[in-house]
Design an enzyme around this catalytic site. Structure first.
Site, PDB file in Angstrom:
ATOM      1  N   GLY A 123       1.008 -14.148  16.437  1.00 27.19           N
ATOM      2  CA  GLY A 123       2.024 -14.762  15.924  1.00 27.19           C
ATOM      3  C   GLY A 123       2.978 -13.729  15.008  1.00 27.19           C
ATOM      4  N   LYS A 124       4.220 -14.652  14.532  1.00 30.66           N
ATOM      5  CA  LYS A 124       5.041 -13.628  13.686  1.00 30.66           C
ATOM      6  C   LYS A 124       6.046 -14.650  13.400  1.00 30.66           C
ATOM      7  CE  LYS A 124       5.214  -9.461  11.805  1.00 30.66           C
ATOM      8  NZ  LYS A 124       4.141  -8.610  11.590  1.00 30.66           N
ATOM      9  N   GLY A 125       6.606 -14.428  12.032  1.00 32.98           N
ATOM     10  CA  GLY A 125       7.608 -15.377  11.535  1.00 32.98           C
ATOM     11  C   GLY A 125       8.797 -14.362  10.691  1.00 32.98           C
TER      12      GLY A 125
END
Ligand code: NAD
Length: 434
Positions: A123-125
């Site tokens: 995941g990444k934000g």
């Protein structure tokens, strides 16, 4: 070539929400998947799944600024793949963050976590903001509102953010506190990279540099190059570069060149990273360090050395300098420091390159330890953490080395073969979900 089963889905690859003519970093990732697909055997049936982020959340983040006005920021949280476990990956605050970039970074987290065999997806934000232009109070309000907006999809068993560019343990403390207040209980395991006082892990600060050392030392061992007296050149003298330099020296290597944003220094007799750090702290620059020569920026790549550690920015090793590099081993502390064309040149020259998805995975590995410790509220000593980190990194290196030898490919391709195989095996065993 793999023959796909007849029921294979058509290979579309590019989702409608990206500009087909300007795919950005996502395009690099798609090429990497295409390159590895022929090695996946029957699992290639599921390869399209790697080209689709599982879930993308785009949020509006309105906050009150100190001057009384309201500003809106664009934020993202992307879960690329959750076949092997909850999504895991950092949050980046940067004015140039784009959907394509966060997609690619989330996918690379899927690859990294699987390559090291951590029980996570990717995941990444990100938030499109230049944090230098905002006060601490404004950044706190932004972080808290962003956390509430992505609270729909994150959670200790769903998706666990961590620090990335321009975010830090304080940012994680605000995220943990906001999420906790929204769910009505303290949930330390929702983020990693927290301060030690709030459920953070010992050893996290040096973990990435330590992983660079462990994988670099394993590569030297394979090549029969003694660690004692090995000459190391480091680009980037921040969290990763400084820790890697220290640990290499502590284990008998000699740091012969250091480059950071302030300049480049060289000494054939060796530069003590502890002393260079003290000099940097007191003068603001690595240059003019006692006993060192100052080089110009480009000369860094010509330095006689055995190990080169790019630990600063992406796209530093290019066709312009790849043929000049004298090192026999390159260990990628930074994410994406080598362009694909430079990769090809280094391979032809017989340089062993330990790729970023392996070499800098020490950080997420200790984040994994932090998450495990938070679940049991039982905290390990730094010695235990380092011993476990060393074992995981060394085992990961050796299994990728074997795959590279078996297929006659680079360690980077081997990392993608191993990682994509693990992700797609989980996919196949689970069925069409998640
Ligand atoms: P940092 O901000 O602590 O250090 C960056 C270093 O790069 C500084 O010494 C800076 O002076 C130097 N630098 C900046 N621009 C430069 C230039 N033009 N030429 C030469 N040097 C330059 O960052 P960090 O946390 O050490 O991260 C470095 C790299 O490692 C990044 O690519 C990051 O994504 C990657 N990485 C970091 C971690 C982690 O745990 N910190 C984990 C995985 C990957």
């Amino acid at each position: 070539m793999t023959t796909l089963p007849p029921e294979s889905a058509p290979l579309h690859g590019v989702p409608s929400y990206l500009d087909k003519n300007n795919l950005g970093p996502w395009e690099i990732y798609l090429e990497q998947v295409d390159r590895v697909t022929p090695y996946l055997g029957k699992l290639a049936y599921w390869a399209e799944t790697l080209k689709r982020p599982k879930r993308i959340l785009i949020v509006d983040i309105p906050i009150h600024l100190d001057d009384g006005t309201v500003a809106h920021f664009e934020g993202y949280r992307i879960q690329h793949n959750t076949s092997r476990g909850p999504a895991k990956g950092g949050v980046r605050f940067h004015q140039d963050v784009t959907l394509s970039e966060v997609m690619a970074l989330s996918a690379w987290m899927t690859i990294k976590n699987a390559a090291v065999n951590l029980p996570y997806g990717g995941g990444k934000g990100g938030v499109r903001i230049d944090p230098r232009n905002y006060s601490q109070g404004e950044l706190e309000r932004l972080t808290r509102r962003y956390t509430t907006e992505i609270g729909l999809v994150i959670g200790p068993d769903k998706d666990i953010p961590a620090p990335d560019v321009n975010t830090n343990p304080q940012t994680m403390a605000w995220m943990m506190d906001t999420y906790s207040m929204n769910v009505g209980r303290t949930a330390t395991g929702v983020v990693t990279g927290k301060p030690v006082q709030l459920g953070g892990s010992l050893g996290r600060a040096d973990a990435t540099g330590r992983g660079v050392f462990v994988t670099g030392a394993q590569a030297l061992l394979k090549l029969g190059i003694p660690l004692q007296g090995t000459r190391v050149a480091v680009q980037g003298f921040g969290n990763v570069g400084y820790a890697a330099a220290r640990i290499f020296q502590d284990n008998g290597a000699k740091i012969v060149a250091i480059q950071d944003v302030s300049g480049t220094i060289f000494s054939a007799a060796g530069l003590d990273p502890y002393a260079v750090q003290a000099h940097l702290q007191s003068t603001g620059s690595v240059t003019d360090f006692a006993g060192s020569d100052t080089l110009n920026k480009a000369e860094f790549w010509d330095v006689p050395c055995d190990v080169l550690i790019p630990a600063a920015l992406e796209k530093q090793i290019t066709p312009d300098n790849a043929s000049r590099i004298q090192a026999r081993v390159i260990v990628e502390g930074a994410n994406g420091p080598t362009t694909p064309a430079a990769d090809d040149i280094l391979r032809e020259r017989g340089v062993t390159l330990v790729p970023d998805v392996l070499a800098n995975a020490g950080g997420v590995t200790v984040s994994y330890f932090e998450w495990v410790q938070d679940f049991s509220s039982f905290f390990w000593t730094e010695m235990e953490i380092n011993a476990r980190l060393d074992r995981i990194m060394a085992e990961a290196f050796n299994s990728l080395w074997d795959v590279a030898e078996r297929h006659g490919v680079t360690l980077r391709t081997a990392a993608y073969i191993v990682a994509c195989t693990r992700v797609l095996e989980a996919r196949a065993l689970r069925g069409l979900y998640p």
